[in-house]
Design a protein around this motif. Structure first.
Motif, PDB file in Angstrom:
ATOM      1  N   PHE A 450      26.216 -21.649  29.689  1.00 53.05           N
ATOM      2  CA  PHE A 450      25.160 -19.713  29.143  1.00 53.05           C
ATOM      3  C   PHE A 450      24.545 -19.072  30.012  1.00 53.05           C
ATOM      4  O   PHE A 450      24.032 -19.387  31.075  1.00 53.05           O
ATOM      5  CB  PHE A 450      24.354 -20.500  27.813  1.00 53.05           C
ATOM      6  N   PRO A 451      24.101 -18.420  29.526  1.00 53.47           N
ATOM      7  CA  PRO A 451      23.347 -17.310  30.839  1.00 53.47           C
ATOM      8  C   PRO A 451      21.942 -17.967  29.927  1.00 53.47           C
ATOM      9  O   PRO A 451      21.616 -18.253  28.945  1.00 53.47           O
ATOM     10  CB  PRO A 451      23.104 -15.368  30.647  1.00 53.47           C
ATOM     11  N   LEU A 452      20.727 -17.013  30.596  1.00 53.76           N
ATOM     12  CA  LEU A 452      19.113 -17.457  30.036  1.00 53.76           C
ATOM     13  C   LEU A 452      19.577 -17.529  28.829  1.00 53.76           C
ATOM     14  O   LEU A 452      18.728 -18.024  28.456  1.00 53.76           O
ATOM     15  CB  LEU A 452      18.817 -17.581  31.125  1.00 53.76           C
ATOM     16  N   GLU A 453      19.498 -15.946  28.972  1.00 52.73           N
ATOM     17  CA  GLU A 453      18.680 -15.247  27.481  1.00 52.73           C
ATOM     18  C   GLU A 453      19.441 -16.052  26.325  1.00 52.73           C
ATOM     19  O   GLU A 453      19.233 -16.326  25.142  1.00 52.73           O
ATOM     20  CB  GLU A 453      18.902 -14.022  27.667  1.00 52.73           C
ATOM     21  N   THR A 454      20.813 -16.432  26.446  1.00 53.21           N
ATOM     22  CA  THR A 454      21.378 -17.790  25.307  1.00 53.21           C
ATOM     23  C   THR A 454      20.917 -19.066  25.441  1.00 53.21           C
ATOM     24  O   THR A 454      20.785 -19.808  23.999  1.00 53.21           O
ATOM     25  CB  THR A 454      22.782 -17.576  25.547  1.00 53.21           C
ATOM     26  N   LYS A 455      20.374 -19.510  25.949  1.00 52.29           N
ATOM     27  CA  LYS A 455      19.771 -20.739  26.201  1.00 52.29           C
ATOM     28  C   LYS A 455      18.309 -20.933  25.761  1.00 52.29           C
ATOM     29  O   LYS A 455      17.969 -21.746  25.382  1.00 52.29           O
ATOM     30  CB  LYS A 455      19.320 -21.599  27.286  1.00 52.29           C
ATOM     31  N   LEU A 456      16.969 -19.482  25.862  1.00 50.00           N
ATOM     32  CA  LEU A 456      15.788 -19.566  25.442  1.00 50.00           C
ATOM     33  C   LEU A 456      16.354 -19.075  24.190  1.00 50.00           C
ATOM     34  O   LEU A 456      15.513 -19.758  23.048  1.00 50.00           O
ATOM     35  CB  LEU A 456      15.846 -17.532  25.786  1.00 50.00           C
ATOM     36  N   ASN A 457      17.446 -18.431  23.399  1.00 50.85           N
ATOM     37  CA  ASN A 457      17.487 -18.143  21.806  1.00 50.85           C
ATOM     38  C   ASN A 457      18.170 -19.573  20.913  1.00 50.85           C
ATOM     39  O   ASN A 457      17.511 -19.107  20.029  1.00 50.85           O
ATOM     40  CB  ASN A 457      18.456 -17.104  21.481  1.00 50.85           C
ATOM     41  N   VAL A 458      18.788 -20.043  21.244  1.00 49.98           N
ATOM     42  CA  VAL A 458      19.493 -21.422  21.228  1.00 49.98           C
ATOM     43  C   VAL A 458      18.058 -22.476  21.426  1.00 49.98           C
ATOM     44  O   VAL A 458      17.562 -23.187  19.875  1.00 49.98           O
ATOM     45  CB  VAL A 458      20.451 -21.832  22.137  1.00 49.98           C
ATOM     46  N   ARG A 459      17.178 -22.209  22.135  1.00 47.86           N
ATOM     47  CA  ARG A 459      16.195 -22.865  22.448  1.00 47.86           C
ATOM     48  C   ARG A 459      15.180 -22.608  20.838  1.00 47.86           C
ATOM     49  O   ARG A 459      14.223 -23.505  20.053  1.00 47.86           O
ATOM     50  CB  ARG A 459      15.376 -23.216  23.812  1.00 47.86           C
ATOM     51  N   ASN A 460      14.610 -21.242  21.921  1.00 47.51           N
ATOM     52  CA  ASN A 460      13.481 -20.952  20.136  1.00 47.51           C
ATOM     53  C   ASN A 460      14.350 -20.437  19.076  1.00 47.51           C
ATOM     54  O   ASN A 460      13.626 -20.804  17.940  1.00 47.51           O
ATOM     55  CB  ASN A 460      12.821 -19.723  20.908  1.00 47.51           C
ATOM     56  N   GLU A 461      15.053 -20.224  18.693  1.00 45.49           N
ATOM     57  CA  GLU A 461      15.606 -20.202  17.597  1.00 45.49           C
ATOM     58  C   GLU A 461      16.294 -20.991  16.798  1.00 45.49           C
ATOM     59  O   GLU A 461      16.547 -21.199  15.662  1.00 45.49           O
ATOM     60  CB  GLU A 461      16.534 -18.304  17.151  1.00 45.49           C
ATOM     61  N   TRP A 462      17.093 -21.726  17.468  1.00 47.86           N
ATOM     62  CA  TRP A 462      18.045 -23.053  16.821  1.00 47.86           C
ATOM     63  C   TRP A 462      17.099 -24.417  17.125  1.00 47.86           C
ATOM     64  O   TRP A 462      16.013 -25.595  16.163  1.00 47.86           O
ATOM     65  CB  TRP A 462      19.077 -23.351  17.265  1.00 47.86           C
ATOM     66  N   GLU A 463      17.000 -24.933  18.519  1.00 48.93           N
ATOM     67  CA  GLU A 463      16.359 -26.134  18.680  1.00 48.93           C
ATOM     68  C   GLU A 463      14.554 -26.358  18.000  1.00 48.93           C
ATOM     69  O   GLU A 463      14.445 -27.710  17.313  1.00 48.93           O
ATOM     70  CB  GLU A 463      16.238 -26.701  19.975  1.00 48.93           C
ATOM     71  N   LEU A 464      13.587 -25.571  18.645  1.00 48.73           N
ATOM     72  CA  LEU A 464      13.048 -25.380  17.758  1.00 48.73           C
ATOM     73  C   LEU A 464      12.392 -25.443  16.256  1.00 48.73           C
ATOM     74  O   LEU A 464      11.470 -26.117  15.574  1.00 48.73           O
ATOM     75  CB  LEU A 464      11.647 -24.834  18.542  1.00 48.73           C
ATOM     76  N   LYS A 465      13.278 -25.056  15.811  1.00 53.58           N
ATOM     77  CA  LYS A 465      13.324 -24.785  13.735  1.00 53.58           C
ATOM     78  C   LYS A 465      13.845 -25.953  13.260  1.00 53.58           C
ATOM     79  O   LYS A 465      13.442 -26.488  11.890  1.00 53.58           O
ATOM     80  CB  LYS A 465      14.235 -23.567  14.007  1.00 53.58           C
ATOM     81  N   ILE A 466      15.187 -26.221  14.098  1.00 50.43           N
ATOM     82  CA  ILE A 466      15.786 -28.192  12.991  1.00 50.43           C
ATOM     83  C   ILE A 466      14.860 -28.562  12.781  1.00 50.43           C
ATOM     84  O   ILE A 466      15.355 -29.046  11.304  1.00 50.43           O
ATOM     85  CB  ILE A 466      16.744 -27.995  13.872  1.00 50.43           C
ATOM     86  N   PRO A 467      14.678 -29.367  13.467  1.00 49.42           N
ATOM     87  CA  PRO A 467      13.164 -30.491  12.521  1.00 49.42           C
ATOM     88  C   PRO A 467      13.013 -29.943  11.113  1.00 49.42           C
ATOM     89  O   PRO A 467      12.851 -30.967  10.291  1.00 49.42           O
ATOM     90  CB  PRO A 467      12.222 -31.001  14.276  1.00 49.42           C
ATOM     91  N   ALA A 468      12.055 -28.580  11.592  1.00 41.95           N
ATOM     92  CA  ALA A 468      11.591 -28.660  10.281  1.00 41.95           C
ATOM     93  C   ALA A 468      13.224 -28.384   9.246  1.00 41.95           C
ATOM     94  O   ALA A 468      12.557 -28.829   7.859  1.00 41.95           O
ATOM     95  CB  ALA A 468      11.105 -27.298  10.356  1.00 41.95           C
ATOM     96  N   LEU A 469      14.034 -27.443   9.341  1.00 45.05           N
ATOM     97  CA  LEU A 469      15.316 -27.552   8.540  1.00 45.05           C
ATOM     98  C   LEU A 469      15.221 -28.974   8.435  1.00 45.05           C
ATOM     99  O   LEU A 469      15.899 -29.288   6.375  1.00 45.05           O
ATOM    100  CB  LEU A 469      16.069 -26.701   9.001  1.00 45.05           C
ATOM    101  N   LYS A 470      15.589 -30.120   9.148  1.00 45.30           N
ATOM    102  CA  LYS A 470      15.776 -31.882   8.400  1.00 45.30           C
ATOM    103  C   LYS A 470      14.935 -31.827   7.416  1.00 45.30           C
ATOM    104  O   LYS A 470      15.787 -33.260   6.614  1.00 45.30           O
ATOM    105  CB  LYS A 470      16.457 -32.018   9.822  1.00 45.30           C
ATOM    106  N   LYS A 471      13.557 -31.542   7.783  1.00 48.91           N
ATOM    107  CA  LYS A 471      12.729 -32.662   7.084  1.00 48.91           C
ATOM    108  C   LYS A 471      12.770 -31.912   5.646  1.00 48.91           C
ATOM    109  O   LYS A 471      12.705 -32.734   4.799  1.00 48.91           O
ATOM    110  CB  LYS A 471      11.422 -32.112   7.309  1.00 48.91           C
TER     111      LYS A 471
END
Length: 592
Positions: A450-471
């Motif tokens: 991925f380009p950086l913008e995709t990695k940043l979006n995956v991190r910010n809008e997916w990885e950082l939000k997933i724990p709350a969603l799983k909880k």
């Protein structure tokens, strides 16, 4: 020689007492000044008769005072000769040369317009009086310098005097200043005869000014140039060295050039300075040299001196600060590579109307591109992920500024083989120097999917939000679930099936994926949190405790939900990623 035949006794007596007896003293004065004896010639009989006929009211005065009146003219002339020649060798020598007959005549002349006039013809001085005006104004010779001009010379005496006083005596000071500033002696080349001849030919109405001020005018040109050389070169080694390199003859010429488009022009060519003016404009403005730095260009260099100065002051001297900012943000040293000779040559061809702007501002424009890029890198590099990706992508640690006719907009940034390139369309050079605002789109580390913008979006809008969603899901069903997503496949297939979505998918992939899972979990929580039957049914059919997001070309809708092999599959039709994601899970009870 004196002629008194036919005059009355009273007149002859006055001539003897008031003229003949006094003349020797005047002749003695002239002899002392010139080393020669001068003869005074008056035809008193003719002078008396013509004056009395022309002015009968003064006949008695002429009869009784002819000698006294005549003497006053000679006395005034000799007094003025003494005034201008006594302490001036140039005046004295020229006067002796042009009065070779050593004669001074007093005569009537009906052609003159004033009371009297002076003329030197064929080595003889003529004091001319208008008939009937004899004695009215005996002051003569005050402007004698205007009448002294050798037949074999171009310049009148008063012009030669001004050249001496207004030019020759002042030139050493100008040369001294140039020697101090440039470290070399310069010669001044001026053909005064040619300058004078053309000036009075083009502008005869200004004859008196050119005759009396030629030296001052010429000095004005050279003094002005000296001032600007001092201004630009005294404390600037680059300017000084360039001037010395291009004026190896160490000469400054003043010449006419009728083809000039302006009043005057300074050129540096043929290893010398050339002050040029049109004959019709000579002396109108002697200010020369303001554009000195603009006029100097080394034939072996693409850049004029003005451009070199701007490159040094507005680019080279500012590069260390730019590099320091990069080092502070990225922790590494970066280099800048710019072929300004090539850039300058191309941009003035592509945009001729901006020649002057590019000449004066190439360095500052170049700096603006890099300054803008560095500012945007600073913003991006505050993020550890972005900083590390950038460092990995720019492994050569080199930024380039290049021209590229294929650039669609004003400029673009590309990273190729570890080098970062600022690319500018030649005809748009300098028009928009804002660079790197979307640098994250351009950063893609070697081997990265991925380009950086995709990695940043995956991190910010997916990885950082997933724990709350799983909880949230665990609170509803009592178990932990794994979310299975192949982001690389999602992006590549999505772009391959619908290229128009490429930009959106790259910048929003994490957010898009999260929307699918967010909608599903929201619907699961809604039906299972307070319903034991639904909750138990959900757990029973999803024994793998996994939720997958995959493509399925058999999807009838943009997206479907299925349970396969004890796992939940969110299935998306290829080319429809991101569409109708908010519907996922609305029928969760039906598929369990």
């Amino acid at each position: 020689m004196l002629t008194t035949t036919g005059l009355s006794l009273a007149t002859r007596k006055n001539i003897r007492d008031e003229f003949q007896n006094k003349i020797p003293e005047l002749q003695k004065t002239l002899n002392k000044l010139t080393g020669s004896d001068y003869e005074f010639h008056v035809d008193f009989a003719t002078l008396h008769d013509e004056s009395a006929r022309a002015n009968s009211a003064q006949a008695q005065w002429y009869k009784s005072s002819m000698g006294q009146i005549a003497y006053q003219y000679f006395e005034s002339l000799v007094g003025n000769i003494k005034r201008v020649a006594e302490n001036d060798d140039l005046v004295r020598s020229d006067f002796i040369k042009v009065t070779s007959k050593r004669e001074i005549h007093l005569v009537n002349d009906s052609e003159i317009s004033g009371d009297n006039d002076l003329e030197i013809v064929d080595g003889v001085i003529y004091i001319k009086v208008r008939p009937g005006h004899l004695g009215y104004n005996a002051s003569v010779g005050y402007y004698i310098l205007n009448y002294v001009k050798a037949d074999d010379e171009v310049l009148p005496l008063r012009t030669k005097i001004n050249i001496r006083d207004g030019w020759e005596l002042k030139v050493p000071g100008v040369k001294k200043t140039l020697k101090k500033v440039l470290g070399e002696d310069y010669d001044f080349v001026v053909n005064f005869d040619e300058i004078y001849t053309q000036a009075i030919k083009e502008r005869p109405d200004y004859l008196d000014w050119f005759s009396s001020s030629l030296g001052d005018i010429v000095y004005g040109y050279f003094d002005s140039l000296k001032g600007y050389i001092e201004r630009y070169a005294e404390k600037d080694e680059l300017v000084r060295n360039e001037l010395l390199k291009l004026t190896t003859t160490r000469k400054i010429h003043l010449v006419y050039d009728s083809d000039l488009e302006t009043n005057e022009l300074l050129e540096v060519k043929d290893d010398a300075f050339w002050i040029k003016t049109r004959p019709k404009d000579f002396g109108s403005s002697t200010s020369i040299g303001y554009y000195l730095v603009d006029r100097v260009k080394d034939p072996d260099s693409a850049l004029p001196l003005r451009t070199k100065v701007d490159v040094r002051d507005e680019w080279e001297l500012k590069v260390p600060a730019l590099k320091k900012r990069l080092k502070s943000s990225l922790g590494e040293d970066y280099g800048f590579e710019v072929d300004l000779d090539e850039i300058y040559s191309q941009i003035i061809k592509a945009n001729k109307s901006q020649h002057d702007w590019y000449t004066r501002s190439l360095g500052s424009i170049t700096c603006s591109y890099f300054d803008s890029l560095v500012s945007n890198i600073e913003k991006t590099a505050s993020d550890d992920l972005a900083r590390n990706e950038f460092l990995e992508a720019t492994s050569s640690r080199t930024f380039h500024l290049v021209l590229d006719t294929e650039v669609a907009s004003y400029n673009d940034v590309e990273i190729e083989n570890g080098d970062l390139y600022i690319k500018v369309e030649p005809k748009n050079f300098g028009y928009n120097v804002y660079v790197g605002s979307e640098i994250s789109k351009k950063i893609k580390a070697p081997g990265s999917a991925f380009p950086l913008e995709t990695k940043l979006n995956v991190r910010n809008e997916w990885e950082l939000k997933i724990p709350a969603l799983k909880k949230k899901l665990k609170e509803a069903v009592g178990e932990d679930y794994e979310f299975v997503v192949n982001f690389e496949e999602l992006l590549n297939v999505g772009i391959a099936k619908n290229d128009s979505d490429a930009s959106w998918l790259k910048r929003s992939l994490g957010e898009i994926v999260y929307q699918y899972y967010g909608a599903l979990i929201e619907n699961v929580v809604k039906v299972a949190k307070d319903d034991d039957l639904v909750r138990e049914g959900f757990l029973e059919v999803t024994g793998e405790k996994k939720i997958h997001l995959v493509y399925d070309s058999d999807c009838e809708n943009n997206c479907d939900l299925q349970v396969v092999n004890d796992a939940i599959y969110i299935k998306v039709k290829p080319g429809s990623l991101g569409r109708d994601s908010y519907y996922v899970g609305h029928n969760i009870v039906d598929i369990l």
